[in-house]
Scaffold this active site. Structure first.
Site, PDB file in Angstrom:
ATOM      1  N   THR A   1     -29.442 -29.094   6.435  1.00 49.64           N
ATOM      2  CA  THR A   1     -28.282 -30.000   6.438  1.00 49.64           C
ATOM      3  C   THR A   1     -28.413 -30.855   7.680  1.00 49.64           C
ATOM      4  O   THR A   1     -29.207 -30.536   8.562  1.00 49.64           O
ATOM      5  CB  THR A   1     -26.965 -29.166   6.498  1.00 49.64           C
ATOM      6  OG1 THR A   1     -26.638 -28.686   5.214  1.00 49.64           O
ATOM      7  CG2 THR A   1     -25.784 -29.939   7.015  1.00 49.64           C
TER       8      THR A   1
ATOM      9  N   ARG B   1     -22.665 -26.828  -7.902  1.00 47.51           N
ATOM     10  CA  ARG B   1     -22.344 -25.944  -6.767  1.00 47.51           C
ATOM     11  C   ARG B   1     -21.940 -26.779  -5.547  1.00 47.51           C
ATOM     12  O   ARG B   1     -22.594 -27.750  -5.193  1.00 47.51           O
ATOM     13  CB  ARG B   1     -23.548 -25.075  -6.438  1.00 47.51           C
ATOM     14  CG  ARG B   1     -23.371 -24.164  -5.219  1.00 47.51           C
ATOM     15  CD  ARG B   1     -23.909 -24.801  -3.966  1.00 47.51           C
ATOM     16  NE  ARG B   1     -23.946 -23.877  -2.826  1.00 47.51           N
ATOM     17  CZ  ARG B   1     -24.293 -24.236  -1.599  1.00 47.51           C
ATOM     18  NH1 ARG B   1     -24.618 -25.485  -1.335  1.00 47.51           N
ATOM     19  NH2 ARG B   1     -24.300 -23.361  -0.627  1.00 47.51           N
TER      20      ARG B   1
ATOM     21  N   GLY C   1     -21.128 -26.539  -1.471  1.00 44.70           N
ATOM     22  CA  GLY C   1     -21.237 -25.697  -0.278  1.00 44.70           C
ATOM     23  C   GLY C   1     -20.127 -25.989   0.715  1.00 44.70           C
ATOM     24  O   GLY C   1     -19.089 -26.566   0.379  1.00 44.70           O
ATOM     25  N   ASP C   2     -20.354 -25.596   1.948  1.00 43.64           N
ATOM     26  CA  ASP C   2     -19.334 -25.769   2.989  1.00 43.64           C
ATOM     27  C   ASP C   2     -19.288 -27.189   3.548  1.00 43.64           C
ATOM     28  O   ASP C   2     -18.276 -27.599   4.122  1.00 43.64           O
ATOM     29  CB  ASP C   2     -19.616 -24.805   4.151  1.00 43.64           C
ATOM     30  CG  ASP C   2     -20.997 -25.065   4.771  1.00 43.64           C
ATOM     31  OD1 ASP C   2     -21.977 -25.188   4.012  1.00 43.64           O
ATOM     32  OD2 ASP C   2     -21.082 -25.156   6.008  1.00 43.64           O
TER      33      ASP C   2
ATOM     34  N   THR D   1     -24.199 -25.662   9.712  1.00 44.38           N
ATOM     35  CA  THR D   1     -25.323 -25.622   8.783  1.00 44.38           C
ATOM     36  C   THR D   1     -25.690 -24.173   8.513  1.00 44.38           C
ATOM     37  O   THR D   1     -25.751 -23.365   9.432  1.00 44.38           O
ATOM     38  CB  THR D   1     -26.545 -26.380   9.329  1.00 44.38           C
ATOM     39  OG1 THR D   1     -27.625 -26.179   8.400  1.00 44.38           O
ATOM     40  CG2 THR D   1     -26.974 -25.917  10.708  1.00 44.38           C
ATOM     41  N   GLY D   2     -25.908 -23.859   7.252  1.00 43.33           N
ATOM     42  CA  GLY D   2     -26.264 -22.484   6.924  1.00 43.33           C
ATOM     43  C   GLY D   2     -25.865 -22.132   5.507  1.00 43.33           C
ATOM     44  O   GLY D   2     -25.677 -23.021   4.662  1.00 43.33           O
TER      45      GLY D   2
ATOM     46  N   GLY E   1     -23.813 -21.758   2.894  1.00 48.77           N
ATOM     47  CA  GLY E   1     -22.496 -22.376   2.744  1.00 48.77           C
ATOM     48  C   GLY E   1     -21.395 -21.475   2.219  1.00 48.77           C
ATOM     49  O   GLY E   1     -20.243 -21.567   2.673  1.00 48.77           O
TER      50      GLY E   1
HETATM   51  N1  ASP Z   1     -24.475 -25.436   4.405  1.00 52.41           N
HETATM   52  C1  ASP Z   1     -25.250 -26.135   3.415  1.00 52.41           C
HETATM   53  C2  ASP Z   1     -24.826 -25.704   2.053  1.00 52.41           C
HETATM   54  O1  ASP Z   1     -24.580 -24.528   1.867  1.00 52.41           O
HETATM   55  C3  ASP Z   1     -26.708 -25.929   3.552  1.00 52.41           C
HETATM   56  C4  ASP Z   1     -27.187 -25.894   4.954  1.00 52.41           C
HETATM   57  O2  ASP Z   1     -26.498 -26.221   5.871  1.00 52.41           O
HETATM   58  O3  ASP Z   1     -28.326 -25.531   5.190  1.00 52.41           O
HETATM   59  O4  ASP Z   1     -24.811 -26.506   1.170  1.00 52.41           O
END
Ligand code: ASP
Length: 308
Positions: free
Chosen positions: A175, A203, A205-206, A226-227, A229
């Site tokens: 992200t 889908r 995400g966050d 980032t991570g 989500g």
């Molecule tokens: N957080 C993002 C998601 O889940 C992906 C990411 O940040 O790596 O869509």
């Protein structure tokens, strides 16, 4: 007058020296540096934190190495569905788009939702209409496509078919984001993503969820996450940092560390975040192998980092 500061990230996850060639590593550093430079230029002229984070995220979206805009990952159906959001700490105005394809810079579409509509989040054809009405440039599939993301989809699908998909979500995410404090002490945050490789169609995400992947409030902090989500959503990661500062009197660093290491880290929430407060303090915690990240302050030098 406050002193300005700016931080950016380009995703966190299984980022190890053995997985990156020197040329790729140099490319990531250069991409982060460019994003910092465009934001820093705005802040140094007295521009707003909101303009700075928008410009920095546009630079990261334009760089195909990062999973957002050009170079976004693919869903199981081989299409790209992009999520983005912005929040302005001055007044808690926010804008978000989800599942969109077309605008060259999804972050500008999110900002158009904030500035040109009465709503916080738009999806579907009307999100694109708002972007079109704002005069934002659109691109076709060839622009957004990268062979690396396509190959990552194929290998993930193959592992899935063979029942050996690694259960490490850190391999599949990425992200981009930016947070800033401007010379007037105003905060802003912006986050943009293609989501996770081989995500289900539809889908979310966050990243476009205010309070989960993005948050900004002058009284506390600006955060871009980032991570993995789903976990960031369930732990309202970004807003939890602000809540800890507001209600428990924690420092930016302590609040962010608790959320990343305890709330997320102990509950399958691999990833990290960048955050600033109104004094210009910056923190960049993560709980996985690496996070593409960088920062610059009014007094300081540019710094870009990848590994622990
Ligand atoms: N957080 C993002 C998601 O889940 C992906 C990411 O940040 O790596 O869509």
């Amino acid at each position: 007058m406050s002193k300005f500061s700016l931080a950016v990230h380009g995703g966190a996850g299984t980022i190890l020296p053995k997985n990156l060639t020197p040329a790729l590593e140099a490319g990531y550093h250069a991409g982060l540096r460019r994003a910092l430079e465009v934001g820093q230029e705005i802040l140094a002229k007295g521009g707003s934190a909101m303009d700075a984070v928008t410009a920095s995220v546009c630079a990261l979206e334009d760089e195909p190495l990062f999973n957002s805009g050009r170079g976004a990952v693919f869903t199981t159906e081989g299409v790209q569905e992009m999520d983005a959001s912005v929040m302005d700490g001055r007044n808690r105005m926010a804008g978000a788009v989800s599942g969109i394809f077309g605008p060259r810079n999804p972050i500008r579409a999110a900002r158009a939702v904030m500035e040109n509509t009465d709503h916080v989040m738009l999806i579907g054809p009307n999100a694109l209409k708002v972007a079109r009405d704002a005069g934002l440039p659109f691109e076709d599939a060839a622009y957004f496509f990268t062979q690396e993301r396509w190959d990552a989809l194929q290998s993930t699908m193959k592992m899935r078919a063979e029942g050996i998909e690694d259960n490490d979500p850190a391999r599949r995410h990425g992200t981009v984001g930016a947070v800033a404090c401007d010379v007037n002490g105003n905060l802003a945050a912006a986050t943009s993503t293609g989501g996770m490789t081989a995500k289900a169609p539809g889908r979310v995400g966050d990243t476009p969820i205010i309070g989960a992947g993005t948050y900004a409030d002058n009284a506390t902090c600006a955060v871009s996450c980032t991570g993995h989500g789903e976990v960031f959503i369930r732990y309202t990661a970004a807003a939890e940092i602000a809540a800890r500062m507001r209600h428990a009197g924690q420092s930016l660093e302590d609040a962010a560390r608790h959320v990343v290491m305890e709330d997320l880290g102990k509950n399958d929430g691999s990833g990290g975040l960048i955050a600033v407060d109104a004094k210009g303090n910056i923190t960049l915690p993560f709980n996985c192998d690496g996070m593409y990240r960088g920062s610059v302050t009014q007094d300081g030098d540019f710094e870009t980092l990848i590994y622990r």
